[in-house]
Design a protein around this motif. Structure first.
Motif, PDB file in Angstrom:
ATOM      1  N   PHE A   1       0.952  -1.267   0.045  1.00 46.40           N
ATOM      2  CA  PHE A   1       0.072   0.128   0.179  1.00 46.40           C
ATOM      3  C   PHE A   1       0.841   1.315   0.130  1.00 46.40           C
ATOM      4  CE2 PHE A   1      -2.582  -3.114   2.000  1.00 46.40           C
ATOM      5  CZ  PHE A   1      -3.838  -2.993   1.584  1.00 46.40           C
ATOM      6  N   MET A   2       0.450   2.373  -0.919  1.00 43.66           N
ATOM      7  CA  MET A   2       0.981   3.429  -0.655  1.00 43.66           C
ATOM      8  C   MET A   2       0.212   4.197   0.206  1.00 43.66           C
ATOM      9  SD  MET A   2       1.809   6.335  -3.764  1.00 43.66           S
ATOM     10  CE  MET A   2      -0.079   6.507  -4.105  1.00 43.66           C
ATOM     11  N   VAL A   3       0.941   4.870   1.080  1.00 40.81           N
ATOM     12  CA  VAL A   3      -0.019   5.627   2.237  1.00 40.81           C
ATOM     13  C   VAL A   3       0.614   7.204   2.087  1.00 40.81           C
ATOM     14  CG1 VAL A   3      -0.492   5.856   4.409  1.00 40.81           C
ATOM     15  CG2 VAL A   3      -0.423   3.658   3.538  1.00 40.81           C
TER      16      VAL A   3
ATOM     17  N   GLY B   1      -7.515  -4.254   6.362  1.00 38.44           N
ATOM     18  CA  GLY B   1      -7.989  -4.142   7.691  1.00 38.44           C
ATOM     19  C   GLY B   1      -6.701  -3.822   8.567  1.00 38.44           C
ATOM     20  N   THR B   2      -5.564  -4.879   8.371  1.00 36.36           N
ATOM     21  CA  THR B   2      -4.327  -4.764   9.077  1.00 36.36           C
ATOM     22  C   THR B   2      -3.734  -3.547   9.092  1.00 36.36           C
ATOM     23  OG1 THR B   2      -4.175  -7.193   8.778  1.00 36.36           O
ATOM     24  CG2 THR B   2      -1.962  -5.909   9.438  1.00 36.36           C
TER      25      THR B   2
ATOM     26  N   HIS C   1      -5.424  -0.416   8.574  1.00 36.27           N
ATOM     27  CA  HIS C   1      -5.986   0.449   9.158  1.00 36.27           C
ATOM     28  C   HIS C   1      -5.751   0.183  10.567  1.00 36.27           C
ATOM     29  CE1 HIS C   1      -9.397   2.693  10.368  1.00 36.27           C
ATOM     30  NE2 HIS C   1      -9.821   1.913  11.378  1.00 36.27           N
ATOM     31  N   ASP C   2      -5.909  -0.822  11.029  1.00 35.00           N
ATOM     32  CA  ASP C   2      -5.286  -1.082  12.622  1.00 35.00           C
ATOM     33  C   ASP C   2      -4.032  -0.609  12.975  1.00 35.00           C
ATOM     34  OD1 ASP C   2      -7.884  -2.284  13.037  1.00 35.00           O
ATOM     35  OD2 ASP C   2      -6.983  -4.321  12.855  1.00 35.00           O
ATOM     36  N   LEU C   3      -3.000  -0.748  12.130  1.00 34.61           N
ATOM     37  CA  LEU C   3      -1.787  -0.112  12.254  1.00 34.61           C
ATOM     38  C   LEU C   3      -1.468   1.080  12.256  1.00 34.61           C
ATOM     39  CD1 LEU C   3       1.413  -1.579  10.460  1.00 34.61           C
ATOM     40  CD2 LEU C   3       0.930   0.649  10.480  1.00 34.61           C
ATOM     41  N   LEU C   4      -2.188   1.921  10.959  1.00 33.62           N
ATOM     42  CA  LEU C   4      -2.302   3.217  11.167  1.00 33.62           C
ATOM     43  C   LEU C   4      -2.853   3.860  12.343  1.00 33.62           C
ATOM     44  CD1 LEU C   4      -3.072   3.799   7.347  1.00 33.62           C
ATOM     45  CD2 LEU C   4      -0.763   4.147   8.555  1.00 33.62           C
TER      46      LEU C   4
ATOM     47  N   VAL D   1      -4.797   6.233   0.913  1.00 28.87           N
ATOM     48  CA  VAL D   1      -4.410   4.868   0.986  1.00 28.87           C
ATOM     49  C   VAL D   1      -4.471   4.419  -0.357  1.00 28.87           C
ATOM     50  CG1 VAL D   1      -4.330   2.466   1.589  1.00 28.87           C
ATOM     51  CG2 VAL D   1      -4.638   4.267   3.229  1.00 28.87           C
ATOM     52  N   THR D   2      -3.414   3.739  -1.150  1.00 26.20           N
ATOM     53  CA  THR D   2      -3.809   3.141  -2.311  1.00 26.20           C
ATOM     54  C   THR D   2      -2.965   1.945  -2.384  1.00 26.20           C
ATOM     55  OG1 THR D   2      -3.468   5.560  -3.509  1.00 26.20           O
ATOM     56  CG2 THR D   2      -3.259   3.628  -5.037  1.00 26.20           C
ATOM     57  N   ALA D   3      -3.744   0.891  -2.689  1.00 29.29           N
ATOM     58  CA  ALA D   3      -3.386  -0.252  -2.923  1.00 29.29           C
ATOM     59  C   ALA D   3      -2.498  -0.394  -4.376  1.00 29.29           C
ATOM     60  CB  ALA D   3      -4.618  -1.541  -3.111  1.00 29.29           C
ATOM     61  N   LEU D   4      -1.092  -1.288  -3.886  1.00 28.24           N
ATOM     62  CA  LEU D   4      -0.395  -1.647  -4.991  1.00 28.24           C
ATOM     63  C   LEU D   4      -0.175  -2.886  -5.476  1.00 28.24           C
ATOM     64  CD1 LEU D   4       2.395   0.919  -3.857  1.00 28.24           C
ATOM     65  CD2 LEU D   4       0.690   1.579  -5.571  1.00 28.24           C
ATOM     66  N   CYS D   5       0.168  -3.156  -6.905  1.00 27.83           N
ATOM     67  CA  CYS D   5       0.671  -4.501  -7.068  1.00 27.83           C
ATOM     68  C   CYS D   5       1.798  -4.603  -7.839  1.00 27.83           C
ATOM     69  CB  CYS D   5      -0.635  -5.528  -7.735  1.00 27.83           C
ATOM     70  SG  CYS D   5      -1.095  -4.830  -9.228  1.00 27.83           S
TER      71      CYS D   5
END
Length: 96
Positions: free
Chosen positions: A3-5, A62-63, A65-68, A81-85
């Motif tokens: 994820f790019m945050v 979800g992980t 979110h909990d971490l942030l 947040v942007t999901a990456l692949c």
């Protein structure tokens, strides 16, 4: 998952300076803990702003979110947040 945050920190101008200094120190300690664990893989400062762009490697959103939400400065953050692949043209198999 990668994820790019993007995190922008916005602290009220009248916030207690000593308390903010303690929060920044706690934030640094938490960041370094996550970096050593391999969860917070990269971080870059954004020039001229109190913000950063980071890459996280976690099992799911979800992980993340909990971490942030465990970050000491989280209450003062605007987060995107942007999901990456992996890109198929990348020369690196490990997404570095």
């Amino acid at each position: 998952m990668l994820f790019m945050v993007e995190m922008e920190v916005r602290v009220p101008p009248d916030y207690d300076a000593d308390r903010f200094a303690r929060l920044k120190q706690a934030e640094k300690e938490r960041f370094q803990e996550l970096q050593r664990a391999g969860t917070w893989r990269h971080i870059w400062r954004v020039v001229g702003r109190y913000s950063n762009v980071s890459i996280f490697d976690v099992p799911d959103n979800g992980t993340l979110h909990d971490l942030l939400s465990t970050l000491p400065l989280y209450p003062f953050m605007d987060v995107r947040v942007t999901a990456l692949c992996r890109h198929p043209s990348s020369l690196h198999d490990d997404d570095r």
